[in-house]
Design a protein around this motif. Structure first.
Motif, short mmCIF file in Angstrom:
data_model
loop_
_atom_site.label_atom_id
_atom_site.label_comp_id
_atom_site.label_asym_id
_atom_site.label_seq_id
_atom_site.Cartn_x
_atom_site.Cartn_y
_atom_site.Cartn_z
N VAL A 43 0.86 -1.18 0.00
CA VAL A 43 0.00 0.00 0.00
C VAL A 43 0.90 1.23 0.00
O VAL A 43 1.80 1.35 0.84
CB VAL A 43 -0.92 0.03 1.24
CG1 VAL A 43 -1.78 1.29 1.23
CG2 VAL A 43 -1.81 -1.20 1.28
N GLN A 44 0.69 2.15 -0.94
CA GLN A 44 1.49 3.36 -1.05
C GLN A 44 0.60 4.60 -1.02
O GLN A 44 -0.38 4.64 -1.76
CB GLN A 44 2.30 3.34 -2.35
CG GLN A 44 3.25 2.17 -2.49
CD GLN A 44 4.43 2.27 -1.54
OE1 GLN A 44 4.78 3.36 -1.09
NE2 GLN A 44 5.02 1.12 -1.20
N GLY A 46 2.49 4.35 2.78
CA GLY A 46 2.24 3.35 3.81
C GLY A 46 1.55 3.86 5.05
O GLY A 46 1.27 3.08 5.96
N THR A 47 1.25 5.16 5.12
CA THR A 47 0.60 5.72 6.31
C THR A 47 -0.54 6.66 5.91
O THR A 47 -0.55 7.22 4.81
CB THR A 47 1.61 6.52 7.17
OG1 THR A 47 2.13 7.62 6.40
CG2 THR A 47 2.75 5.63 7.63
N ALA A 48 -1.49 6.84 6.85
CA ALA A 48 -2.60 7.78 6.66
C ALA A 48 -3.14 8.15 8.05
O ALA A 48 -3.05 7.36 8.99
CB ALA A 48 -3.70 7.16 5.81
N VAL A 56 -5.00 6.04 -1.51
CA VAL A 56 -3.83 5.16 -1.47
C VAL A 56 -3.77 4.38 -2.78
O VAL A 56 -4.73 4.34 -3.55
CB VAL A 56 -3.90 4.17 -0.28
CG1 VAL A 56 -3.91 4.94 1.04
CG2 VAL A 56 -5.12 3.26 -0.38
N GLN A 150 -3.29 0.07 12.47
CA GLN A 150 -3.03 -0.37 11.12
C GLN A 150 -4.22 -1.11 10.52
O GLN A 150 -5.08 -1.61 11.25
CB GLN A 150 -1.80 -1.28 11.08
CG GLN A 150 -1.99 -2.62 11.77
CD GLN A 150 -0.79 -3.54 11.60
OE1 GLN A 150 0.35 -3.09 11.45
NE2 GLN A 150 -1.01 -4.83 11.61
N LEU A 185 -1.53 -0.76 5.81
CA LEU A 185 -1.63 0.69 5.89
C LEU A 185 -1.55 1.07 7.37
O LEU A 185 -2.44 0.74 8.15
CB LEU A 185 -2.94 1.19 5.29
CG LEU A 185 -3.20 2.70 5.40
CD1 LEU A 185 -2.19 3.49 4.58
CD2 LEU A 185 -4.62 3.04 4.95
N LYS A 186 -0.47 1.75 7.77
CA LYS A 186 -0.32 2.17 9.15
C LYS A 186 -1.06 3.49 9.38
O LYS A 186 -1.01 4.39 8.54
CB LYS A 186 1.17 2.32 9.50
CG LYS A 186 1.93 1.00 9.45
CD LYS A 186 3.33 1.15 9.99
CE LYS A 186 4.08 -0.18 9.94
NZ LYS A 186 3.44 -1.19 10.82
#
Length: 245
Positions: A43-44, A46-48, A56, A150, A185-186
């Motif tokens: 997932v790019q 990797g954070t939201a 994403v 996550q 996804l963190k």
């Protein structure tokens, strides 16, 4: 004495000729071991931020030299359901969204929601992802939960030779990375949102760059360290021979 000195010089020359080969093998081994990390479905970025919406990409590289990826299936988390999932059209791919009834209804804007997207399937209507290529599948997802750190997006990657790679293995904290890790996804603190619009935008995308840069830097330093170490050992051996002579 001249014969001893000549022998030492000859040994030094032979050692010098071997060092580039040994160093190249060591560096190649590090890069070979590091290579598979770039081939995972991820997932790019990797954070939201928690509690909001995010865009994403499901990044899918082709790991095979003789087959193309023709289908990608991503299972969405059911323990923390996402009530809004919108895929962006990708040329050459059809997309289907499967919805499932929730075990426990969730509230969304004051209304109870009894079902949510549980799986997204992209199917190629052309050549798919050919060897040496990758494809990104953009998604707008939300509302991201606030009670977890996550979200796991298990994925299946199908090739045109009928091979299926299951990206479903959990990564344990502090443990080694599994062979086929599930995309993750963190989720970060809500104050990481862009104050201008309250959504994850450019700031969210930027989180991926430092990690990628530091990862590349670490790999380069590791290779350099091995080569320098080999050179140091070689010169130490040569110096010992000279002292003994």
């Amino acid at each position: 004495m001249s014969e001893i000195s000549g022998g030492a010089s000859s040994s030094a020359r032979r050692l010098a000729r071997r060092l580039p080969v040994v160093g190249g093998i060591a560096a190649g081994s590090v890069l070979l071991l590091a290579g598979p990390a770039f081939a995972h479905v991820t997932v790019q970025p990797g954070t939201a931020p928690k509690g909001g919406f995010a865009t994403v990409n499901i990044k899918v590289p082709n790991e095979r030299d003789d087959a193309s990826t023709v289908k990608v299936e991503v299972s969405l988390p059911t323990d923390h359901p996402l009530t809004s999932v919108m895929p962006q059209p990708v040329p050459g791919w059809k997309v289907d969204i499967t919805k499932s009834k929730l075990a426990k209804p969730v509230e969304m804007e004051g209304e109870k929601v009894n079902e949510a997207p549980s799986k997204i399937t992209w199917t190629a209507d052309g050549k798919g992802i050919e060897p040496g290529q990758f494809q990104q599948f953009p998604l707008s997802v939300g509302q991201l939960p606030s009670d977890t750190d996550q979200l796991v997006f298990k994925a299946l990657q199908t090739y045109d030779n009928k091979e299926v790679v299951r990206w479903i293995e959990p990564t344990k904290p502090g443990g080694p990375e599994p062979q086929n890790p599930a995309p993750v996804l963190k989720l970060t603190a809500a104050d990481a949102q862009d104050p201008a619009d309250g959504k994850s935008g450019a700031k969210g995308d930027a989180t991926a760059a430092p990690a990628s840069t530091s990862d590349t830097t670490a790999r380069v330093l590791a290779v350099g360290g091995i080569v320098v170490g080999i050179v140091g050992v070689a010169f130490g051996v040569l110096a010992g021979r000279r002292r003994n002579a």
